[in-house]
Every structure is written in structure tokens, then in C-alpha cells.
Design a protein around this motif. Structure first.
Motif, PDB file in Angstrom:
ATOM      1  N   GLY A  25       0.810  -1.205   0.000  1.00 36.20           N
ATOM      2  CA  GLY A  25       0.000   0.000   0.000  1.00 36.20           C
ATOM      3  C   GLY A  25       0.846   1.258   0.000  1.00 36.20           C
ATOM      4  O   GLY A  25       0.532   2.235  -0.691  1.00 36.20           O
ATOM      5  N   ALA A  26       1.933   1.258   0.770  1.00 34.80           N
ATOM      6  CA  ALA A  26       2.794   2.434   0.847  1.00 34.80           C
ATOM      7  C   ALA A  26       3.458   2.732  -0.492  1.00 34.80           C
ATOM      8  O   ALA A  26       3.615   3.897  -0.873  1.00 34.80           O
ATOM      9  CB  ALA A  26       3.853   2.235   1.928  1.00 34.80           C
ATOM     10  N   LEU A  27       3.828   1.698  -1.214  1.00 32.82           N
ATOM     11  CA  LEU A  27       4.488   1.896  -2.508  1.00 32.82           C
ATOM     12  C   LEU A  27       3.582   2.608  -3.501  1.00 32.82           C
ATOM     13  O   LEU A  27       4.028   3.494  -4.238  1.00 32.82           O
ATOM     14  CB  LEU A  27       4.946   0.551  -3.078  1.00 32.82           C
ATOM     15  CG  LEU A  27       6.199  -0.050  -2.453  1.00 32.82           C
ATOM     16  CD1 LEU A  27       6.402  -1.494  -2.913  1.00 32.82           C
ATOM     17  CD2 LEU A  27       7.430   0.783  -2.799  1.00 32.82           C
ATOM     18  N   ILE A  28       2.301   2.235  -3.528  1.00 32.90           N
ATOM     19  CA  ILE A  28       1.416   2.900  -4.487  1.00 32.90           C
ATOM     20  C   ILE A  28       1.107   4.320  -4.042  1.00 32.90           C
ATOM     21  O   ILE A  28       0.987   5.235  -4.877  1.00 32.90           O
ATOM     22  CB  ILE A  28       0.122   2.093  -4.733  1.00 32.90           C
ATOM     23  CG1 ILE A  28      -0.672   2.728  -5.880  1.00 32.90           C
ATOM     24  CG2 ILE A  28      -0.746   1.989  -3.494  1.00 32.90           C
ATOM     25  CD1 ILE A  28       0.103   2.900  -7.177  1.00 32.90           C
ATOM     26  N   LEU A  29       1.000   4.570  -2.738  1.00 36.09           N
ATOM     27  CA  LEU A  29       0.787   5.936  -2.282  1.00 36.09           C
ATOM     28  C   LEU A  29       1.981   6.817  -2.632  1.00 36.09           C
ATOM     29  O   LEU A  29       1.826   7.974  -3.053  1.00 36.09           O
ATOM     30  CB  LEU A  29       0.533   5.979  -0.775  1.00 36.09           C
ATOM     31  CG  LEU A  29      -0.750   5.327  -0.272  1.00 36.09           C
ATOM     32  CD1 LEU A  29      -0.975   5.684   1.194  1.00 36.09           C
ATOM     33  CD2 LEU A  29      -1.950   5.738  -1.102  1.00 36.09           C
ATOM     34  N   TYR A  30       3.171   6.271  -2.485  1.00 33.41           N
ATOM     35  CA  TYR A  30       4.386   7.002  -2.859  1.00 33.41           C
ATOM     36  C   TYR A  30       4.355   7.345  -4.349  1.00 33.41           C
ATOM     37  O   TYR A  30       4.585   8.496  -4.741  1.00 33.41           O
ATOM     38  CB  TYR A  30       5.622   6.165  -2.528  1.00 33.41           C
ATOM     39  CG  TYR A  30       6.888   6.706  -3.136  1.00 33.41           C
ATOM     40  CD1 TYR A  30       7.639   7.676  -2.472  1.00 33.41           C
ATOM     41  CD2 TYR A  30       7.327   6.273  -4.390  1.00 33.41           C
ATOM     42  CE1 TYR A  30       8.791   8.193  -3.039  1.00 33.41           C
ATOM     43  CE2 TYR A  30       8.480   6.787  -4.963  1.00 33.41           C
ATOM     44  CZ  TYR A  30       9.207   7.747  -4.286  1.00 33.41           C
ATOM     45  OH  TYR A  30      10.336   8.266  -4.862  1.00 33.41           O
ATOM     46  N   ASP A  31       4.071   6.362  -5.178  1.00 36.82           N
ATOM     47  CA  ASP A  31       4.062   6.588  -6.630  1.00 36.82           C
ATOM     48  C   ASP A  31       3.010   7.615  -7.025  1.00 36.82           C
ATOM     49  O   ASP A  31       3.270   8.526  -7.816  1.00 36.82           O
ATOM     50  CB  ASP A  31       3.790   5.271  -7.375  1.00 36.82           C
ATOM     51  CG  ASP A  31       4.993   4.347  -7.395  1.00 36.82           C
ATOM     52  OD1 ASP A  31       6.109   4.804  -7.079  1.00 36.82           O
ATOM     53  OD2 ASP A  31       4.822   3.158  -7.732  1.00 36.82           O
ATOM     54  N   LEU A  32       1.799   7.457  -6.496  1.00 32.85           N
ATOM     55  CA  LEU A  32       0.728   8.385  -6.845  1.00 32.85           C
ATOM     56  C   LEU A  32       1.040   9.807  -6.380  1.00 32.85           C
ATOM     57  O   LEU A  32       0.633  10.786  -7.010  1.00 32.85           O
ATOM     58  CB  LEU A  32      -0.593   7.924  -6.232  1.00 32.85           C
ATOM     59  CG  LEU A  32      -1.195   6.638  -6.806  1.00 32.85           C
ATOM     60  CD1 LEU A  32      -2.411   6.208  -5.988  1.00 32.85           C
ATOM     61  CD2 LEU A  32      -1.579   6.806  -8.268  1.00 32.85           C
ATOM     62  N   ALA A  33       1.786   9.916  -5.298  1.00 34.61           N
ATOM     63  CA  ALA A  33       2.096  11.238  -4.743  1.00 34.61           C
ATOM     64  C   ALA A  33       3.134  11.997  -5.550  1.00 34.61           C
ATOM     65  O   ALA A  33       2.983  13.212  -5.782  1.00 34.61           O
ATOM     66  CB  ALA A  33       2.573  11.095  -3.294  1.00 34.61           C
ATOM     67  N   VAL A  34       4.183  11.318  -6.006  1.00 40.22           N
ATOM     68  CA  VAL A  34       5.314  12.063  -6.583  1.00 40.22           C
ATOM     69  C   VAL A  34       5.809  11.575  -7.940  1.00 40.22           C
ATOM     70  O   VAL A  34       6.625  12.243  -8.576  1.00 40.22           O
ATOM     71  CB  VAL A  34       6.510  12.079  -5.603  1.00 40.22           C
ATOM     72  CG1 VAL A  34       6.142  12.814  -4.317  1.00 40.22           C
ATOM     73  CG2 VAL A  34       7.005  10.669  -5.293  1.00 40.22           C
ATOM     74  N   SER A  35       5.358  10.438  -8.428  1.00 39.35           N
ATOM     75  CA  SER A  35       5.884   9.923  -9.693  1.00 39.35           C
ATOM     76  C   SER A  35       5.382  10.744 -10.882  1.00 39.35           C
ATOM     77  O   SER A  35       4.193  11.075 -10.973  1.00 39.35           O
ATOM     78  CB  SER A  35       5.482   8.460  -9.886  1.00 39.35           C
ATOM     79  OG  SER A  35       5.862   8.012 -11.180  1.00 39.35           O
TER      80      SER A  35
END
Length: 273
Positions: A212-222
């Protein structure tokens, strides 16, 4: 480019893991928690682990909408801009079914609080060059009872949780249409992740919280998600990462969305917001 990022519900679970990943890259983080001591300890831990001193905190009880408004007012004063808002805070199991105003606790914390917080933070969100809002939905989505939102009828814990997540998704899609300069995505971070909420509710898990954290990271800044808005990301669709998919059918029903937003705004007005 380093960003100002606010993550609600970030003292444990995927909120805290996401904060760790973002802090490691040097972003300025504004973490929210309900418990002051727990929030203070989380900030100290992340600062030490990442050597990032730009980590700050905001205390608010999301079952109390006055507390949410106070947090928003402080944030507007303290920040020059807000690049990313991750509405992650949520509740499933609780000793209370309703808050002090008699509103369903899950609908309040999981839907009304982020709705109000986001609305109140628009002054600093709109100062960012390319702002993003990530709203934490769920695979558990159920048709929303407007009577439950208005607290004229009572619903159970699972109903309240599933309805709150669909309400959040419906609002995300509506908000994306109205806020053309903000990218807004609703995301199911993954079902039965290894978090405190899942352990309390079900006692077991399917996937690691890091999923879950990985997708939140990606959606936030990728950069991959630049310009993507009004969409639903389903992290159950793949491994290790999901893909965009379809939310509950009601999330695409214009009439039901209009009734939901009107009911929500009328309720907040009656409560003094």
C-alpha cells in the motif's frame, strides 16, 4: 523537485511507511495524528532514520470536525503551498458508532473529515504548481445512505466503513471535475494489508503494508501520474502493483453523486462549516 506533502493518519500503517519513503528523498512532510505523544515520537523517529529535519506535525481528532477545521486553519497559515495531500486517515473498528454530534463515526472520519479538510486547504493547495490529492478508498464499497450521513438512521460498522469509502470515491470524481488544476485520484491501496486497522478488524492479512505504501508514494510524486485525475486506482489488480480500474457503479452515477454532494454540503452548513 522537493515537495510539501501532508499525510493524514501517518503515525502507523501505510501512512507512516509512505512518510518514511518520502522523507528519505528529502521532501518536506507534514504528518497528522490524533495522539500528540505518538505523533511526536513518529516525527522524531523519521527525522533520525532519514536525516530529514523537514518533518512537522499537526494534531487533530478526525471524529471532531471542529478539530479538522482548526488543523486546516493552522496549515494554511504555516505553509506557503501544499503540493500533495494524501487523505489516508481512517477508522474501521471503534468502541463508538457515532461521534459527539451523533454522526456515524466511520462516515465522519473516512469521508466528512477529508471532505472538509480538503475544502479548507484549497488556498494553499492552489498555490502549488501541479497539486495532487490522493484519497484512500477501498475494495469495500457499498451504496451510500444519505439518511446515515445526516444521522437520521443508524448503520453497522461494516456498512459504515464500506459506505464511507464509496462516498469518498464519489466525491473524488466530482471534485476532480470541479477543480481542473488539481489532479485527484481515489485509490484502493490493497485489500487486507498488514496494518493495525486490518489486524483489529479481521485478525489476518493478505499482503504486506509496504504494498500500500508503494502505491501511495508513486501516486504522490511519480511523473507517471502527471495530469491523471478523476480516476480510481485498484491496487488489488496486480502484484506488486495494481492498475487503474472501475470503482462501484454509483461512483459514475451523476444523479447519486449530486445528491451526495448536496446532502454533504447541507449537513456541513447546518453544523456551522
Amino acid at each position: 523537485m522537493k515537495k510539501n506533502i501532508l499525510i493524514t493518519g501517518s503515525t502507523d500503517g501505510i501512512g507512516k511507511l509512505t512518510a518514511l519513503k518520502l522523507a528519505t528523498e528529502g521532501h518536506s512532510l507534514f504528518l497528522h495524528g490524533r495522539n500528540p505523544k505518538k505523533l511526536e515520537a513518529t516525527i522524531a523517529e523519521l527525522r533520525k532514520e532519514t536525516n530529514n529535519k523537514f518533518i512537522y506535525g499537526a494534531v487533530a481528532d478526525f471524529s471532531d470536525l471542529q478539530s479538522v477545521r482548526k488543523m486546516a486553519k493552522r496549515t494554511n497559515l504555516e505553509l506557503s503551498k501544499l503540493d500533495v495531500l494524501i487523505n489516508n486517515a481512517g477508522v474501521f473498528k471503534s468502541s463508538k458508532l457515532v461521534n459527539e454530534d451523533g454522526l456515524d463515526l466511520r462516515l465522519t472520519v473516512n469521508y466528512l473529515a477529508p471532505y472538509l479538510l480538503t475544502r479548507e486547504l484549497l488556498p494553499v493547495i492552489n498555490k502549488a504548481a501541479a497539486p495532487r490529492i490522493i484519497n484512500l478508498s477501498s475494495a469495500a464499497q457499498a451504496p451510500v445512505s444519505l439518511a446515515a450521513i445526516e444521522s437520521t438512521t443508524k448503520i453497522g460498522v461494516q456498512e459504515g466503513y464500506a459506505q464511507s469509502k464509496l462516498a469518498l470515491t464519489m466525491w473524488s470524481f466530482d471534485f476532480a471535475k470541479k477543480q481542473k488544476d488539481i489532479d485527484i485520484i481515489a485509490v484502493n491501496p490493497g485489500s487486507l494489508l498488514n496494518t493495525k486497522m486490518v489486524k483489529e478488524a479481521y485478525g489476518n492479512h493478505w499482503s504486506s503494508a509496504d504494498k500500500g505504501a508503494l502505491i501511495l508514494y508513486d501516486l504522490a510524486v511519480s511523473d507517471e501520474f502527471d495530469g491523471v485525475t478523476g480516476a480510481y486506482f485498484d491496487n488489488d489488480k496486480g502484484n506488486p502493483r495494481g492498475d487503474f480500474g472501475k470503482a462501484h457503479a454509483d461512483a459514475y452515477n451523476a444523479t447519486k453523486i449530486e445528491h451526495l454532494i448536496n446532502t454533504t454540503d447541507e449537513l456541513l452548513t447546518r453544523l456551522g462549516f
